[in-house]
Scaffold this active site. Structure first.
Site, PDB file in Angstrom:
ATOM      1  N   GLU A   1       2.115   1.911  -3.538  1.00 60.04           N
ATOM      2  CA  GLU A   1       0.519   2.108  -4.281  1.00 60.04           C
ATOM      3  C   GLU A   1       0.991   3.884  -3.829  1.00 60.04           C
ATOM      4  O   GLU A   1       0.533   4.601  -5.215  1.00 60.04           O
ATOM      5  CB  GLU A   1      -0.379   1.937  -4.000  1.00 60.04           C
ATOM      6  CG  GLU A   1      -1.787   2.740  -4.794  1.00 60.04           C
ATOM      7  CD  GLU A   1      -2.727   2.265  -3.733  1.00 60.04           C
ATOM      8  OE1 GLU A   1      -3.728   3.124  -3.461  1.00 60.04           O
ATOM      9  OE2 GLU A   1      -2.593   1.082  -2.776  1.00 60.04           O
ATOM     10  N   HIS A   2       1.499   4.525  -3.017  1.00 58.30           N
ATOM     11  CA  HIS A   2       1.171   5.620  -3.294  1.00 58.30           C
ATOM     12  C   HIS A   2       2.233   6.277  -3.894  1.00 58.30           C
ATOM     13  O   HIS A   2       2.114   7.480  -3.907  1.00 58.30           O
ATOM     14  CB  HIS A   2       0.954   5.995  -1.209  1.00 58.30           C
ATOM     15  CG  HIS A   2       0.298   6.115  -0.591  1.00 58.30           C
ATOM     16  ND1 HIS A   2      -1.000   7.366  -0.102  1.00 58.30           N
ATOM     17  CD2 HIS A   2      -1.325   4.875  -0.403  1.00 58.30           C
ATOM     18  CE1 HIS A   2      -2.123   6.922   0.650  1.00 58.30           C
ATOM     19  NE2 HIS A   2      -2.341   5.327  -0.031  1.00 58.30           N
TER      20      HIS A   2
ATOM     21  N   GLU B   1      -4.371   8.102   6.491  1.00 59.34           N
ATOM     22  CA  GLU B   1      -5.487   7.288   6.412  1.00 59.34           C
ATOM     23  C   GLU B   1      -5.881   6.151   7.679  1.00 59.34           C
ATOM     24  O   GLU B   1      -6.698   5.597   7.761  1.00 59.34           O
ATOM     25  CB  GLU B   1      -5.250   6.925   5.064  1.00 59.34           C
ATOM     26  CG  GLU B   1      -5.683   5.531   4.208  1.00 59.34           C
ATOM     27  CD  GLU B   1      -5.239   5.402   3.165  1.00 59.34           C
ATOM     28  OE1 GLU B   1      -5.902   4.383   2.419  1.00 59.34           O
ATOM     29  OE2 GLU B   1      -4.307   5.643   3.249  1.00 59.34           O
TER      30      GLU B   1
ATOM     31  N   HIS C   1       0.856  -1.572  -0.039  1.00 57.40           N
ATOM     32  CA  HIS C   1      -0.016  -0.381  -0.275  1.00 57.40           C
ATOM     33  C   HIS C   1       0.654   1.345  -0.383  1.00 57.40           C
ATOM     34  O   HIS C   1       0.080   2.742  -0.834  1.00 57.40           O
ATOM     35  CB  HIS C   1      -0.598  -0.196   1.046  1.00 57.40           C
ATOM     36  CG  HIS C   1      -2.340   1.130   1.190  1.00 57.40           C
ATOM     37  ND1 HIS C   1      -1.396   2.266   2.502  1.00 57.40           N
ATOM     38  CD2 HIS C   1      -2.986   1.866   0.821  1.00 57.40           C
ATOM     39  CE1 HIS C   1      -3.084   3.233   2.505  1.00 57.40           C
ATOM     40  NE2 HIS C   1      -3.618   2.592   1.083  1.00 57.40           N
TER      41      HIS C   1
END
Length: 443
Positions: A71-72, A148, A68
């Site tokens: 991905e950012h 997040e 993840h």
């Protein structure tokens, strides 16, 4: 041509032809890159996605959350584009770009006008093949990801779903949260993310899917040229990587922690989920499970909604769901209710599932479930994004492409006996209950 077709790894050709210009085609490019497209005549938009068959379950032990995180970071710049360049490229044409990390795959996608497809392919290919993973950007983005995670933790429903996976899957890597934890994100280094990137983001692991107003051969040309421009080596004759195999070792580590597990949150309402182990992605009973979910908790006419909300007024939101992966799956029955009503609501939800295992669903319920699933499927196929995602699932998960008519026929073939049979399968294993709210301490 049959409506369902297996997809051998080396297959190049047509997977479906509706006779009106709607073609589904697949090509293996040099380097083993796979390209699948679906042409939608008269569409002026195209959705394109770059997929990699790596998710949070595949992370190295020292880098939980790296998928993840990566991905950012792929939006933060390449050797030729800054983060601003990437964002502005889509803004200036009214396009949309985003990404998603799941437990078994990652996708970077964009929706643009057909005339802007070359730009979208070029930017996405550059991100996937030539990210610099800038250390300074990583430090900034670490804070974004921690926020997040904090946002998700503040949502009792999200917390309940995360806890359910942990309770039902035990030591299986699928039990881990996709985004990692605050502790693992603080510990992840640039080297962890770089190792993950270089290990997985190789041509033989890449699948590109696109749907809308497009030409397949043109998409293949754009993808090959864009990846080459980004510096990716695409040798002739290289084969695609094998699809994910069932991991029996990981499956053996999956264990259900029975009983009730409480997570304290200072909120007014309790989120309660009763769940257990379910079906894997390719299980033959998956269509029956879909119909069961529609009957049990798939809408306002479902049994959970009628029993718990309409007749008793015990909850505003209640539904059923299932999560399926290559080697294991789980199901859940959810409701948000007053803390004093948790036991009553959990008992009612369990009773409705047990009733499905003993008594046949009615003809009316079955017809309604068939119509709900088939109607939703057809309406969803009006979206280029949905069709792009369907191609990704066909290639990465199922290894077969199923046309719309065959998919609808499989749903309509599910009868009352099939629903009862899959309900019995769900109930044959242990159950657990997760409660998040002002009800005890974390457990």
């Amino acid at each position: 041509m049959t409506d369902t077709q297996q997809i051998p790894l080396d297959f190049t050709g047509t997977l479906a032809d509706d006779g009106a210009g709607g073609l589904v085609r697949r090509t293996v490019l040099p380097g083993g890159v796979r390209v699948l497209t679906e042409s939608m005549p008269n569409q002026r938009s195209v959705t394109v996605g770059f997929w990699v068959a790596v998710g949070s379950r595949d992370e190295f032990a020292y880098g939980h959350g790296a998928t993840h995180f990566l991905e950012h970071l792929l939006f933060k710049g390449t050797h030729t584009r800054s983060a601003m360049d990437i964002a502005a490229a889509f803004d200036r044409v009214g396009g949309e770009s985003n990404a998603g990390t799941a437990k078994e795959s990652t996708v970077y996608h964009a929706r643009v006008l057909d005339e802007d497809l070359p730009m979208a392919v070029d930017v996405l290919a550059d991100m996937v093949a030539a990210s610099v993973i800038d250390p300074d950007e990583m430090d900034v983005e670490r804070g974004v990801i921690l926020e997040e995670l904090a946002m998700d933790a503040d949502d009792p429903m999200d917390a309940a779903h995360e806890k359910l996976a942990e309770v039902l899957l035990g030591e299986h890597p699928l039990a881990r949260p996709i985004g990692g934890t605050p502790e693992t994100i603080r510990a992840v280094t640039r080297e962890h993310v770089w190792d993950h990137y270089r290990h997985w983001y190789r041509p033989e692991e890449i699948v590109v899917t696109a749907a809308g107003g497009l030409d397949h051969d043109e998409v293949c040309r754009l993808v090959g040229e864009a990846l080459t421009r980004a510096g990716m080596d695409l040798p002739e004759g290289a084969a695609p990587a094998p699809r994910r195999a069932v991991d029996t070792t990981a499956a053996a580590r999956a264990s259900v922690a029975e009983g009730t597990h409480s997570v304290h949150r200072p909120v007014e309402q309790a989120s309660v989920i009763v769940g257990g182990r379910s079906l894997s992605t390719t299980d033959e009973d998956r269509f029956a499970l879909g119909v069961l979910n529609a009957v049990l908790g798939g809408g306002m006419s479902s049994r959970l909604f009628q029993q718990i909300r309409e007749r008793r007024g015990l909850a505003y939101s209640t539904y059923s769901f299932s999560a399926a992966y290559s080697d294991v799956g789980y199901y859940g029955l959810f409701a948000g209710c007053q803390p004093s009503r948790v036991d009553e609501v959990a008992g009612l939800m369990t009773a409705e599932l047990e009733r499905l295992a003993t008594d046949p669903v009615t003809v009316e319920e079955l017809d309604r479930a068939h119509g709900q699933i088939c109607g939703g499927t057809v309406l969803g196929m009006e979206s280029t994004g949905a069709r792009m995602s369907r191609l990704g699932r066909a290639e990465l998960v199922l290894g077969e492409f199923t046309g719309l008519s065959d998919a609808l026929a499989r749903v309509r073939a599910v009868d009352a006996d099939a629903v009862r049979g899959v309900a019995r399968r769900l109930l044959s294993g242990p159950q657990s209950t997760v409660v998040v709210g002002p009800v005890g301490a974390a457990g």
